[in-house]
Design a protein around this motif. Structure first.
Motif, PDB file in Angstrom:
ATOM      1  N   PRO A   1      23.740 -57.645 -16.381  1.00  0.00           N
ATOM      2  CA  PRO A   1      25.005 -57.819 -15.649  1.00  0.00           C
ATOM      3  C   PRO A   1      25.191 -59.204 -15.047  1.00  0.00           C
ATOM      4  O   PRO A   1      26.297 -59.736 -15.036  1.00  0.00           O
ATOM      5  N   GLY A   2      24.139 -59.800 -14.491  1.00  0.00           N
ATOM      6  CA  GLY A   2      24.293 -61.106 -13.857  1.00  0.00           C
ATOM      7  C   GLY A   2      25.070 -61.034 -12.559  1.00  0.00           C
ATOM      8  O   GLY A   2      25.975 -61.836 -12.331  1.00  0.00           O
ATOM      9  N   VAL A   3      24.716 -60.083 -11.699  1.00  0.00           N
ATOM     10  CA  VAL A   3      25.383 -59.922 -10.403  1.00  0.00           C
ATOM     11  C   VAL A   3      24.331 -59.989  -9.305  1.00  0.00           C
ATOM     12  O   VAL A   3      23.465 -59.110  -9.220  1.00  0.00           O
ATOM     13  N   TRP A   4      24.389 -61.036  -8.496  1.00  0.00           N
ATOM     14  CA  TRP A   4      23.532 -61.100  -7.304  1.00  0.00           C
ATOM     15  C   TRP A   4      24.306 -60.519  -6.145  1.00  0.00           C
ATOM     16  O   TRP A   4      25.428 -60.939  -5.848  1.00  0.00           O
ATOM     17  N   THR A   5      23.710 -59.529  -5.462  1.00  0.00           N
ATOM     18  CA  THR A   5      24.358 -58.946  -4.302  1.00  0.00           C
ATOM     19  C   THR A   5      23.326 -58.475  -3.301  1.00  0.00           C
ATOM     20  O   THR A   5      22.258 -57.954  -3.680  1.00  0.00           O
ATOM     21  N   ALA A   6      23.628 -58.653  -2.046  1.00  0.00           N
ATOM     22  CA  ALA A   6      22.743 -58.191  -0.983  1.00  0.00           C
ATOM     23  C   ALA A   6      22.658 -56.676  -0.950  1.00  0.00           C
ATOM     24  O   ALA A   6      21.722 -56.116  -0.366  1.00  0.00           O
ATOM     25  N   PHE A   7      23.621 -55.990  -1.579  1.00  0.00           N
ATOM     26  CA  PHE A   7      23.578 -54.536  -1.618  1.00  0.00           C
ATOM     27  C   PHE A   7      22.393 -54.022  -2.440  1.00  0.00           C
ATOM     28  O   PHE A   7      22.022 -52.854  -2.324  1.00  0.00           O
ATOM     29  N   ASP A   8      21.810 -54.875  -3.283  1.00  0.00           N
ATOM     30  CA  ASP A   8      20.721 -54.447  -4.153  1.00  0.00           C
ATOM     31  C   ASP A   8      19.352 -54.894  -3.658  1.00  0.00           C
ATOM     32  O   ASP A   8      18.382 -54.882  -4.409  1.00  0.00           O
ATOM     33  N   VAL A   9      19.263 -55.292  -2.393  1.00  0.00           N
ATOM     34  CA  VAL A   9      18.004 -55.812  -1.860  1.00  0.00           C
ATOM     35  C   VAL A   9      17.248 -54.707  -1.122  1.00  0.00           C
ATOM     36  O   VAL A   9      17.729 -54.209  -0.108  1.00  0.00           O
ATOM     37  N   PRO A  10      16.072 -54.316  -1.609  1.00  0.00           N
ATOM     38  CA  PRO A  10      15.282 -53.317  -0.893  1.00  0.00           C
ATOM     39  C   PRO A  10      14.734 -53.885   0.413  1.00  0.00           C
ATOM     40  O   PRO A  10      14.603 -55.107   0.573  1.00  0.00           O
ATOM     41  N   GLU A  11      14.384 -53.021   1.315  1.00  0.00           N
ATOM     42  CA  GLU A  11      13.816 -53.446   2.590  1.00  0.00           C
ATOM     43  C   GLU A  11      12.527 -54.232   2.347  1.00  0.00           C
ATOM     44  O   GLU A  11      11.677 -53.835   1.547  1.00  0.00           O
TER      45      GLU A  11
END
Length: 385
Positions: free
Chosen positions: A74-84
């Motif tokens: 996909p090539g999408v960087w998003t903070a929504f996909d960052v684990p703790e």
């Protein structure tokens, strides 16, 4: 002669693109197998960290390889996909995307996560006020709320692999294309490929090189190569994913949308649909979705169920603008590595045997992959120096 001794005398930055170019080296300090984004990035960081070590990057196809998962990612960087606990790695990856990979084209494109309800949200109509074409995709009564990541980025992972590999070559890496590799401990067997007059791919010659360290970054094929090379059973699985397409007009203001686990990524004057990965698939899985209006769908049953479940909130999914048979890259699907066999596991790097390293991307490589590649490069250099 040791690999270190040969490194001091070996020519720098050689590229062997086809079998007409004789390949004579017999040793390198480091061999990286696979020139997708993970392997190419690792090669780049190795050159930056240890320019005194000789390095060979091996790719079975061309550069970038159009058959791997990198070209379809996909090539999408998003903070929504960052684990703790991975926040620092995600931020480092973001900075690399913006300035660490030369000539990489990155777009700032907000990600809007559509929700049926929730705290700390904004109205979806407000979040999409500047993108009426995106607002037209949804029923605001079904998805009245939204979370917005204004710092999200989009890029092409295939271009990342190309630019990272080219930058590594400028820094002294060697590149061997059209070569199938069999990695082992302290050595790599190289099968140089060519095409016959009847368009069959055959092995032209086989050579073996010594290596003080071998990094296997061959995507879904990586665990299999390690298992065959050293006889160790790995814990890694893989999953078949396909990216359907929604043929609706988009613009530079169209954000990335996410609803019910489905991501809609503006790309190539339309929307690429990125379904969630439910679980690992068995070895040899082939999609069997049947035919829809005469077109082979090739989708997993779970993906079809996901799309049907979202049609009330995203009515465009029930229109004739939905293409299930092909992805935006006109490839039926791609295998992606799932570290540990889990769809939400972060990219991983490990050492299954002395001098042999396995580097995997997986579903979160967009956001964390570059940090993992750099961490492994740091570990490899520390092992050799």
């Amino acid at each position: 002669m040791s690999a270190a001794d040969s490194a001091s005398t070996a020519p720098r930055s050689q590229v062997w693109a086809h079998v007409g170019q004789p390949f004579t080296p017999d040793s390198f300090d480091i061999v990286v197998v696979g020139a997708g984004r993970m392997g190419a990035a690792c090669a780049l960081y190795l050159r930056q960290l240890a320019p005194h070590l000789s390095l060979l990057l091996v790719e079975e196809g061309g550069l970038p390889n159009e058959e791997g998962a990198t070209i379809l990612a996909p090539g999408v960087w998003t903070a929504f996909d960052v684990p703790e606990g991975q926040e620092a790695a995600a931020e480092w990856t973001r900075e690399q995307l913006l300035s660490g990979i030369e000539k990489l084209e990155v777009e700032s494109r907000p990600l809007v996560e559509l929700l049926r309800d929730g705290a700390d949200t904004v109205p979806s109509s407000e979040a999409l006020a500047h993108a009426p074409e995106a607002l037209a995709l949804l029923d605001p009564q079904v998805y009245p709320c939204a979370h917005v990541d204004d710092r999200a980025l989009t890029y092409r992972p295939g271009q990342l692999a190309l630019q990272a590999a080219q930058q590594a070559i400028r820094l002294g890496a060697n590149l061997l294309l059209n070569t199938r590799a069999e990695p082992g401990v302290g050595q790599v067997k190289l099968h140089r490929l060519t095409v016959t007059n009847t368009h069959q791919i055959v092995v032209h010659e086989t050579r073996q090189v010594r290596a003080r360290a071998v990094v296997v970054a061959a995507g879904a094929a990586g665990p299999v190569l390690v298992e065959h090379g050293v006889g160790l059973h790995t814990r890694h699985g893989r999953a078949y994913v396909q990216y359907p397409r929604l043929n609706l007009p988009t613009s530079a203001q169209t954000p990335v949308l996410r609803a019910g686990g489905l991501t809609l990524r503006p790309q190539n004057d339309g929307l690429t649909l990125i379904p969630p990965i439910h679980h690992r698939d068995p070895q040899g899985y082939q999609p069997a979705g049947g035919q829809l209006t005469g077109v082979l769908t090739g989708l997993r049953r779970e993906v079809l169920e996901d799309l049907v479940a979202l049609m009330d909130g995203l009515p465009a999914l029930s229109s004739d603008r939905l293409e299930l048979g092909r992805s935006s890259a006109d490839i039926a699907g791609a295998w992606v590595s799932l570290p540990g066999g889990q769809p939400d596991t972060i990219p991983t790097a490990e050492q299954p045997a002395p001098g042999l390293f396995l580097l995997l991307g997986g579903p979160r490589a967009d956001t964390l992959g570059l940090a993992t590649a750099h961490a492994l490069a740091t570990e490899v250099v520390a092992t050799l120096d």
